[in-house]
Design a protein around this motif. Sequence first.
Motif, PDB file in Angstrom:
ATOM      1  N   GLN A 180       0.827  -1.209   0.000  1.00 42.40           N
ATOM      2  CA  GLN A 180       0.000   0.000   0.000  1.00 42.40           C
ATOM      3  C   GLN A 180       0.864   1.263   0.000  1.00 42.40           C
ATOM      4  OE1 GLN A 180      -3.284  -0.369  -0.587  1.00 42.40           O
ATOM      5  NE2 GLN A 180      -2.603  -2.497  -0.612  1.00 42.40           N
ATOM      6  N   MET A 181       2.123   1.136   0.439  1.00 39.74           N
ATOM      7  CA  MET A 181       3.000   2.303   0.488  1.00 39.74           C
ATOM      8  C   MET A 181       3.245   2.897  -0.893  1.00 39.74           C
ATOM      9  SD  MET A 181       3.481   2.573   3.679  1.00 39.74           S
ATOM     10  CE  MET A 181       1.821   1.908   3.694  1.00 39.74           C
ATOM     11  N   LYS A 182       3.123   2.064  -1.932  1.00 38.57           N
ATOM     12  CA  LYS A 182       3.410   2.584  -3.268  1.00 38.57           C
ATOM     13  C   LYS A 182       2.339   3.549  -3.748  1.00 38.57           C
ATOM     14  CE  LYS A 182       1.405  -0.989  -6.310  1.00 38.57           C
ATOM     15  NZ  LYS A 182       1.711  -1.830  -7.480  1.00 38.57           N
ATOM     16  N   TYR A 183       1.130   3.422  -3.204  1.00 38.36           N
ATOM     17  CA  TYR A 183       0.035   4.256  -3.697  1.00 38.36           C
ATOM     18  C   TYR A 183       0.076   5.678  -3.144  1.00 38.36           C
ATOM     19  CZ  TYR A 183      -1.665  -0.129  -5.523  1.00 38.36           C
ATOM     20  OH  TYR A 183      -1.766  -1.321  -6.201  1.00 38.36           O
ATOM     21  N   LEU A 184       0.989   5.953  -2.232  1.00 39.68           N
ATOM     22  CA  LEU A 184       1.197   7.335  -1.835  1.00 39.68           C
ATOM     23  C   LEU A 184       1.723   8.161  -3.013  1.00 39.68           C
ATOM     24  CD1 LEU A 184       2.765   6.821   1.691  1.00 39.68           C
ATOM     25  CD2 LEU A 184       0.517   7.802   1.201  1.00 39.68           C
ATOM     26  N   ASP A 185       2.432   7.500  -3.924  1.00 37.94           N
ATOM     27  CA  ASP A 185       2.988   8.187  -5.094  1.00 37.94           C
ATOM     28  C   ASP A 185       2.480   7.629  -6.420  1.00 37.94           C
ATOM     29  OD1 ASP A 185       4.806  10.045  -3.761  1.00 37.94           O
ATOM     30  OD2 ASP A 185       5.867   8.245  -3.118  1.00 37.94           O
ATOM     31  N   GLU A 186       2.028   6.396  -6.417  1.00 41.71           N
ATOM     32  CA  GLU A 186       1.465   5.809  -7.641  1.00 41.71           C
ATOM     33  C   GLU A 186      -0.008   6.223  -7.719  1.00 41.71           C
ATOM     34  OE1 GLU A 186       0.845   1.349  -9.407  1.00 41.71           O
ATOM     35  OE2 GLU A 186       2.777   1.773  -8.448  1.00 41.71           O
ATOM     36  N   THR A 187      -0.229   7.369  -8.282  1.00 38.02           N
ATOM     37  CA  THR A 187      -1.525   8.036  -8.266  1.00 38.02           C
ATOM     38  C   THR A 187      -2.099   8.106  -9.681  1.00 38.02           C
ATOM     39  OG1 THR A 187      -0.561  10.210  -8.664  1.00 38.02           O
ATOM     40  CG2 THR A 187      -0.713   9.480  -6.349  1.00 38.02           C
ATOM     41  N   PRO A 188      -3.331   8.572  -9.823  1.00 38.96           N
ATOM     42  CA  PRO A 188      -3.822   8.865 -11.170  1.00 38.96           C
ATOM     43  C   PRO A 188      -2.836   9.780 -11.893  1.00 38.96           C
ATOM     44  CG  PRO A 188      -5.616   9.045  -9.597  1.00 38.96           C
ATOM     45  CD  PRO A 188      -4.361   8.836  -8.790  1.00 38.96           C
ATOM     46  N   GLY A 189      -2.582   9.477 -13.153  1.00 40.32           N
ATOM     47  CA  GLY A 189      -1.638  10.267 -13.937  1.00 40.32           C
ATOM     48  C   GLY A 189      -0.228   9.737 -13.938  1.00 40.32           C
ATOM     49  N   SER A 190       0.075   8.806 -13.021  1.00 37.51           N
ATOM     50  CA  SER A 190       1.434   8.252 -12.991  1.00 37.51           C
ATOM     51  C   SER A 190       1.589   7.187 -14.062  1.00 37.51           C
ATOM     52  CB  SER A 190       1.755   7.671 -11.621  1.00 37.51           C
ATOM     53  OG  SER A 190       0.969   6.532 -11.357  1.00 37.51           O
ATOM     54  N   GLU A 191       2.807   6.905 -14.418  1.00 43.72           N
ATOM     55  CA  GLU A 191       3.107   5.826 -15.344  1.00 43.72           C
ATOM     56  C   GLU A 191       2.898   4.486 -14.637  1.00 43.72           C
ATOM     57  OE1 GLU A 191       4.575   6.291 -18.870  1.00 43.72           O
ATOM     58  OE2 GLU A 191       3.173   7.827 -18.223  1.00 43.72           O
ATOM     59  N   PRO A 192       2.657   3.404 -15.384  1.00 42.90           N
ATOM     60  CA  PRO A 192       2.495   2.087 -14.743  1.00 42.90           C
ATOM     61  C   PRO A 192       3.676   1.770 -13.825  1.00 42.90           C
ATOM     62  CG  PRO A 192       1.907   1.959 -17.068  1.00 42.90           C
ATOM     63  CD  PRO A 192       2.481   3.336 -16.849  1.00 42.90           C
ATOM     64  N   ASP A 193       3.356   1.317 -12.615  1.00 44.17           N
ATOM     65  CA  ASP A 193       4.361   1.004 -11.593  1.00 44.17           C
ATOM     66  C   ASP A 193       5.189   2.226 -11.199  1.00 44.17           C
ATOM     67  OD1 ASP A 193       3.784  -1.762 -11.241  1.00 44.17           O
ATOM     68  OD2 ASP A 193       4.814  -2.189 -13.129  1.00 44.17           O
ATOM     69  N   ASN A 194       4.685   3.400 -11.520  1.00 45.40           N
ATOM     70  CA  ASN A 194       5.385   4.652 -11.191  1.00 45.40           C
ATOM     71  C   ASN A 194       6.848   4.597 -11.609  1.00 45.40           C
ATOM     72  OD1 ASN A 194       5.705   7.258 -10.229  1.00 45.40           O
ATOM     73  ND2 ASN A 194       5.843   6.671  -8.083  1.00 45.40           N
ATOM     74  N   CYS A 195       7.073   4.098 -12.813  1.00 42.50           N
ATOM     75  CA  CYS A 195       8.447   3.922 -13.293  1.00 42.50           C
ATOM     76  C   CYS A 195       9.152   5.243 -13.585  1.00 42.50           C
ATOM     77  CB  CYS A 195       8.457   3.023 -14.535  1.00 42.50           C
ATOM     78  SG  CYS A 195       8.182   1.282 -14.149  1.00 42.50           S
ATOM     79  N   LYS A 196       8.410   6.343 -13.610  1.00 42.18           N
ATOM     80  CA  LYS A 196       9.048   7.647 -13.817  1.00 42.18           C
ATOM     81  C   LYS A 196       9.299   8.379 -12.495  1.00 42.18           C
ATOM     82  CE  LYS A 196       9.214   7.021 -18.182  1.00 42.18           C
ATOM     83  NZ  LYS A 196       8.328   7.589 -19.183  1.00 42.18           N
ATOM     84  N   GLN A 197       9.103   7.674 -11.381  1.00 38.82           N
ATOM     85  CA  GLN A 197       9.468   8.170 -10.041  1.00 38.82           C
ATOM     86  C   GLN A 197       8.764   9.472  -9.640  1.00 38.82           C
ATOM     87  OE1 GLN A 197      12.734   6.901 -12.384  1.00 38.82           O
ATOM     88  NE2 GLN A 197      13.840   8.180 -10.949  1.00 38.82           N
ATOM     89  N   SER A 198       7.489   9.560  -9.862  1.00 43.18           N
ATOM     90  CA  SER A 198       6.743  10.702  -9.344  1.00 43.18           C
ATOM     91  C   SER A 198       6.697  10.633  -7.818  1.00 43.18           C
ATOM     92  CB  SER A 198       5.318  10.703  -9.904  1.00 43.18           C
ATOM     93  OG  SER A 198       5.344  10.889 -11.309  1.00 43.18           O
TER      94      SER A 198
END
Length: 639
Positions: A429-447
């Motif tokens: 669940q910790m990933k969803y603090l940054d893996e939000t709408p608009g992020s790349e899959p798996d937040n691979c762009k490190q938002s």
Amino acid sequence: MKLRFHGDLADLQPGIGILLQEIGAQEAEDGLTVQVERSSEGDLEVGLDQANTKAYIRYTRKHQFFRALGLLVQHGRSGEAFEIREQQHLDTVGPMFDLSRNAVLTVDSFKLLLRKMALMGMNTVMLYLEDTYEISDEPYFGYMRGRYTQAELKEIDDYADQFGIEAFPSIQTLAHLEEFLKWEPVKEYKDTKGALLVGYDKTDELVEKMINAASAPFRSRKIHIGMDEAEELGRGKYLDKNGYTSRFDIMVSHLDKVLEITRRKGLKAMMWSDMFLKLASGTGSDHYDKSTQIPEEMASRIPKDVDMVYWDYNHTEEEDYLSQIAQHQPLGCNLVYAGGVWVFNTFGVNYGLSLKASDVALNVCKKKGIREAYATMWGDDGMESNPYIALLGLQFYAEHAYTEGSPDWEKLAERVKFCTGIEADAFLQMKYLDETPGSEPDNCKQSNPSKFLLYQDVLLGLFDKQIEGLEMSAHYAKVEQDIRSRRDADAKLDYVFDVPEKLAGVLRRKSEIGIELKRAYDAGDQDTLKRIASEVLPEISDAVKALRAAHRSQWLSMFKPFGWEVIDIRYGGVINRLDTASQRIFDYVDGKIQRIEELEQERLLFSTTNRFTNKGVGWSSFYYRMASPNVFFHVMNPF
């Protein structure tokens, strides 16, 4: 579960007692008989018979016994017979804890992490120490930074050794020394803001003192000498004194001096490899440039008895790792890999990127014969996150070490639950603090919106354009509920979810308030403005205060107090600016001022890193850039 061990336990007994207590088991005369044997085959074997009266552990290396002990208790509690045989495919695996970016683990916290590592079967830990260790005759080295004493480092090393874990220091002998070199009394050592003035006798003496002090408390003869990201090298005082000299020449000359010291002291050195790849690249600054080829004349001048540590935290394609590994071959040095569990510059963990990139990288390492791997956990910009919520990532590295290919997720989830007491899904669940709408899959762009949306000013709205239309409030409401629903009050580490849960609650309220405020102002909607000023902003302020209290409690239980003042100041800034925003709005709706100049300004995109360019929600590395576009500090001469 009760156990009674037979065999040669002299070297194991101290660690056995500690780990049995950690997992709720005990030694007893009426316990399950466990035959312990050393093996020369290199494999780890553990099993329980059908009658549930006899068990065995066979191991080659000390740390393997403690992994096997954990496996025995984990599977033995069911009462069903089992046999497990594992081969270690990475000879050396463990974390690198960043102890230099304000968050210096207490000795007790370090011991807790070592116990978890022992259950996982890890056998090494790297302590990243820029200036957070004592050096005699250098009082400004680590001054007010929570530096470790020699006794504290020895205590950590002694504790690790009980489990067959090799602890060793990672220091900086060239750059990344900003926090030491900032002090005026030590300016003689300074070339640029963060780089040492090399080619200077007193600097050479300092480096020898650094190596002596860092290595003395440890049994290990390993030492990491740093030397990464030294782009400033030779461009400050060195240039004034010596004129232009190529960075490669300066670096190799300094490396020779450092290695002369380590060789003389019987130490085996390793260093980050990025500068050599950067210096060989066409740009002189990109160590991931696929076209880079290290020329023979350069390779021939680089010593071969220093291990090169190839760090790569964000590539997700096998070809990228194969290319980089091939680029290192001309160096002729032993190659070590360092990946990352992304706690960098966030309150959470970017598990999407961390697990995906690490899986690809570690499989390539195993195929290419790289047998030593580290999971780095950097604390960039003050370390709002922590290594405890990254334990799933460490478990992933451990299971990779004992698996030929990729770990089975179901087995990994069972292991992390046993070793940490926390469900894998709760960690995720910790990933969803940054893996939000608009992020790349798996937040691979490190938002990292969990950080910039907390710290951004509601009147200035620097990131409002980045998130416009993404329904962030709804996202964080779900994150808050999902974290809360997965918590387990009986788990000893459950408290690590206090901060993420409360942060999600703050962002549920705060993430889009700047957009709503600007919209109401532009529409002349004074009722909405008054409601925001009187109700919404004070509610956000109260939520931030609760978050700060939880974060303070967590920090002071994990880390030394030094460094918390930075986070404290940041929270204070958020709270004070919310108060000022309320006052500014009241002054406007009461007619005391004719306009709110901050809300008159057009909202622009923060950077070219945004969803419109397929680069995620956005990224910012520094708090002061998130909080304000104005000057926090001004340095006339950065060198």
